[in-house]
Design an enzyme around this catalytic site. Structure first.
Site, short mmCIF file in Angstrom:
data_model
loop_
_atom_site.label_atom_id
_atom_site.label_comp_id
_atom_site.label_asym_id
_atom_site.label_seq_id
_atom_site.Cartn_x
_atom_site.Cartn_y
_atom_site.Cartn_z
N GLU A 9 7.24 0.99 -10.98
CA GLU A 9 8.15 0.20 -11.82
C GLU A 9 7.74 -1.27 -11.82
O GLU A 9 7.46 -1.84 -10.76
CB GLU A 9 9.59 0.33 -11.31
CG GLU A 9 10.14 1.75 -11.40
CD GLU A 9 11.65 1.83 -11.13
OE1 GLU A 9 12.27 2.75 -11.65
OE2 GLU A 9 12.18 0.98 -10.40
N ARG A 52 8.75 10.40 -6.76
CA ARG A 52 9.36 11.66 -7.20
C ARG A 52 9.23 11.78 -8.71
O ARG A 52 8.77 10.86 -9.37
CB ARG A 52 10.85 11.63 -6.84
CG ARG A 52 11.53 10.41 -7.46
CD ARG A 52 13.03 10.41 -7.29
NE ARG A 52 13.59 9.10 -7.45
CZ ARG A 52 13.98 8.56 -8.60
NH1 ARG A 52 13.81 9.22 -9.72
NH2 ARG A 52 14.49 7.35 -8.64
N VAL A 77 14.01 10.79 -13.71
CA VAL A 77 14.98 11.32 -14.67
C VAL A 77 14.38 11.31 -16.08
O VAL A 77 14.49 12.28 -16.84
CB VAL A 77 16.29 10.51 -14.63
CG1 VAL A 77 17.26 10.99 -15.70
CG2 VAL A 77 16.93 10.55 -13.26
P1 ADP Z 1 15.21 7.14 -12.28
O1 ADP Z 1 14.81 6.00 -11.38
O2 ADP Z 1 14.47 8.41 -12.08
O3 ADP Z 1 15.39 6.76 -13.68
P2 ADP Z 1 17.85 6.84 -11.42
O4 ADP Z 1 17.58 5.98 -10.25
O5 ADP Z 1 18.60 6.35 -12.59
O6 ADP Z 1 16.58 7.60 -11.83
O7 ADP Z 1 18.57 8.15 -10.99
C1 ADP Z 1 18.34 8.86 -9.83
C2 ADP Z 1 19.74 9.19 -9.50
O8 ADP Z 1 20.10 10.39 -10.19
C3 ADP Z 1 20.09 9.50 -8.10
O9 ADP Z 1 20.16 8.38 -7.31
C4 ADP Z 1 21.46 10.18 -8.31
O10 ADP Z 1 22.50 9.25 -8.44
C5 ADP Z 1 21.28 10.88 -9.63
N1 ADP Z 1 21.12 12.32 -9.52
C6 ADP Z 1 20.65 13.00 -8.49
N2 ADP Z 1 20.63 14.30 -8.74
C7 ADP Z 1 21.10 14.46 -9.99
C8 ADP Z 1 21.31 15.59 -10.83
N3 ADP Z 1 20.99 16.82 -10.45
N4 ADP Z 1 21.80 15.38 -12.07
C9 ADP Z 1 22.07 14.14 -12.47
N5 ADP Z 1 21.88 13.05 -11.72
C10 ADP Z 1 21.41 13.20 -10.49
P1 ADP Z 2 16.53 0.45 -7.68
O1 ADP Z 2 15.85 0.94 -6.45
O2 ADP Z 2 17.99 0.38 -7.52
O3 ADP Z 2 16.06 1.19 -8.90
P2 ADP Z 2 14.94 -1.82 -8.62
O4 ADP Z 2 14.32 -2.83 -7.74
O5 ADP Z 2 14.04 -0.84 -9.26
O6 ADP Z 2 16.09 -1.07 -7.83
O7 ADP Z 2 15.76 -2.59 -9.76
C1 ADP Z 2 16.63 -1.96 -10.64
C2 ADP Z 2 16.87 -2.85 -11.84
O8 ADP Z 2 17.44 -4.12 -11.44
C3 ADP Z 2 15.64 -3.25 -12.63
O9 ADP Z 2 15.29 -2.28 -13.57
C4 ADP Z 2 16.05 -4.57 -13.27
O10 ADP Z 2 16.84 -4.36 -14.43
C5 ADP Z 2 16.90 -5.20 -12.22
N1 ADP Z 2 16.11 -6.08 -11.34
C6 ADP Z 2 15.63 -5.77 -10.12
N2 ADP Z 2 14.96 -6.81 -9.57
C7 ADP Z 2 15.00 -7.81 -10.47
C8 ADP Z 2 14.51 -9.15 -10.49
N3 ADP Z 2 13.82 -9.68 -9.47
N4 ADP Z 2 14.74 -9.90 -11.61
C9 ADP Z 2 15.46 -9.41 -12.64
N5 ADP Z 2 15.96 -8.16 -12.67
C10 ADP Z 2 15.75 -7.35 -11.60
MG MG Z 3 14.14 1.21 -9.60
#
Ligand code: ADP
Ligand code: ADP
Ligand code: MG
Length: 448
Positions: free
Chosen positions: A274, A291, A294
């Site tokens: 990401e 992994r 989604v």
């Molecule tokens: P990605 O980073 O893959 O876009 P997200 O971080 O938005 O995904 O989503 C992962 C999250 O999906 C998990 O942290 C959980 O909240 C949710 N999740 C886990 N299992 C399922 C499931 N079977 N159906 C829908 N959502 C799920």
């Molecule tokens: P998670 O593990 O919850 O997915 P991420 O670090 O991938 O956390 O961040 C999730 C979202 O938060 C990003 O897609 C972005 O929209 C926002 N975000 C995270 N870090 C920053 C940053 N340093 N500046 C601006 N937006 C951020």
């Molecule tokens: Mg993330």
């Protein structure tokens, strides 16, 4: 592999079962008492009850899952996403039981699950990371000093965080002072660790990620990007590929950085790197998700490849069969995450789905977890289905998606399809002109 256990539920369990069927592999599903009526339970070759609805008693019950897997003599376990998918202890136990974990090695899951360690690894590998700390922040005093050095606004983050939880934007010192301890406590409660770090907050940014794939035999490829900038509470709602923002130069640079990131940890199986992309096109490593994501279907639609099949093949020890130059990004695809939630406040709206009708259209794929009559349980993520709309170009996708939601019907509970209609009607969205702040700026999201 002849038999696979799926340690998950709903939409993603159904998705994995479909590929198992295509490959002539038997699928073993598990379900909690809340899920016994869901379609995936019937679709699997065999299904086993694992316990009561709370996740600790069901989908996170490692011993019970392993007991079923061993009794059924499965060759592999697919963790889906969420739940145990990024739990290195689980992956290790699976491998130690003589079963293949369909994902990367537990060591890589472990290393990338810790965001501070991941930042360090990427920095050393020459992948640009978001400006900020690469050591844990010990207390508020240090946090204030570091934030002053970096310059506000900053993002205070938990090293163990995920799903948009464990991070908070701070615009000045008073807001950091207010947020520090509570964010730390929240991280401790959710993820069992309160190690914190600080990043520069990148304003006006987009979230663009690269799908990568390794076979553990020296081959690593990327499958192009997904733009996931339409978010609520730092969580994705709509994703698309290609990104309307990337030009060929940035796309190439970003894919090279993603491959570099994957090589740095000898990545195997499916993974996502990401990036947060600033207005000027500069991109920075955010995190690596070890992994299946989604939003993987948009990648499948533009590349024509089945990522779950690839996962199973790689976990069976087969090398990747395509070279980088044999993988192309063709046409356009957009995913809409249909949630059982209030379209304006985003608060979950569990309950019984009375009617559910998905219009059948050429180029529309519905990866769903429920059918009419099912209950959407308050125990799990309220995602009902993913609507994946594809066409030869973005404009065609937009028109098709509009037509879809116009005909779409769901009654019994609230869902976010009205939000999709508003987004699809927005001029800036239509032009591909949007950042992670889109929903807030357009006031499509009520402050809660
Ligand atoms: P990605 O980073 O893959 O876009 P997200 O971080 O938005 O995904 O989503 C992962 C999250 O999906 C998990 O942290 C959980 O909240 C949710 N999740 C886990 N299992 C399922 C499931 N079977 N159906 C829908 N959502 C799920
Ligand atoms: P998670 O593990 O919850 O997915 P991420 O670090 O991938 O956390 O961040 C999730 C979202 O938060 C990003 O897609 C972005 O929209 C926002 N975000 C995270 N870090 C920053 C940053 N340093 N500046 C601006 N937006 C951020
Ligand atoms: Mg993330």
């Amino acid at each position: 592999m002849r038999k696979i256990l799926i340690a998950n539920r709903g939409e993603i369990a159904g998705r994995i079962i479909r590929t198992c069927n295509e490959m002539g592999i038997e699928s073993i599903a598990v379900y909690s008492d809340a899920d016994s009526e869901l379609p995936y339970v019937k679709q699997a070759t065999k299904a086993f009850r694992i316990g009561e609805p709370p996740v600790m008693k069901s989908y996170l019950n490692v011993n019970k899952l392993l007991e079923i897997a061993l009794k059924e003599k499965v060759d592999g376990i697919h963790p889906g996403y969420g739940f145990l998918s990024e739990n290195s202890t689980f992956a290790k136990k699976v491998e130690e039981s003589g079963i293949r974990f369909i994902g990367p090695s537990w060591q890589v899951i472990d290393a990338m699950g810790d965001k501070i360690q991941a930042r360090k690894t990427m920095k050393n590998a020459g992948v640009p990371i978001v400006p900020g700390t690469v050591e844990p922040i010990s207390d508020l005093e240090e946090a204030c000093r570091v934030a002053n050095e970096i310059g506000y606004p900053i993002m205070l983050k938990a090293s163990s965080g995920g799903g948009g939880i464990g991070m908070v934007r701070c615009d000045d010192e008073p807001s950091l002072k207010k947020a520090f301890v509570s964010t730390q406590q929240r991280a401790k409660a959710y993820f069992g660790s309160d190690l914190m770090f600080i990043e520069k907050y990148i304003a006006g940014a987009r979230h663009i990620e690269m799908q990568i794939f390794g076979d553990g035999q020296g081959n690593i490829v990327h499958l192009f990007e997904r733009d996931c900038s339409i978010q609520r509470r730092n969580q994705k709602v709509i994703e698309e590929s290609p990104s309307p923002f990337l030009n060929e130069t940035i796309r190439n640079e970003m894919s090279e950085a993603a491959i570099k990131a994957a090589r740095a940890v000898s990545y195997s199986n499916a993974g996502t790197v990401e990036f947060i992309v600033a207005e000027d096109g500069q991109f920075y490593f955010l995190e690596m998700n070890t992994r299946l994501q989604v939003e993987h279907p948009v990648t499948e639609m533009v590349t024509g490849l089945d990522l779950v099949r690839w996962q199973i093949e790689v976990a069976s020890g087969k090398p990747l069969t395509l070279l980088q130059n044999e993988i192309a990004q063709k046409g356009h695809s957009m995913e809409f995450r249909l949630y059982a939630e209030d379209p304006a406040t985003f608060l979950p709206s569990p309950g019984k789905l009375v009617t559910l009708h998905f219009p059948e259209m050429v180029g529309v794929r519905v990866d769903g977890g429920y059918e009419a009559g099912n209950q959407v349980s308050p125990f799990y993520d309220p995602m009902i289905a993913k609507i994946i709309v594809s066409d030869s170009n973005r404009k065609g996708c937009l028109l098709k998606a509009k037509a879809f939601f116009n005909d779409f019907q769901l009654t019994g509970i609230k869902c976010n399809s009205p939000l999709f209609e508003q987004i699809l009607n927005d001029d800036d969205f239509q032009k591909g002109n949007y950042t992670t702040a889109f929903l807030t700026e357009k006031q499509l999201m009520k402050k809660s």
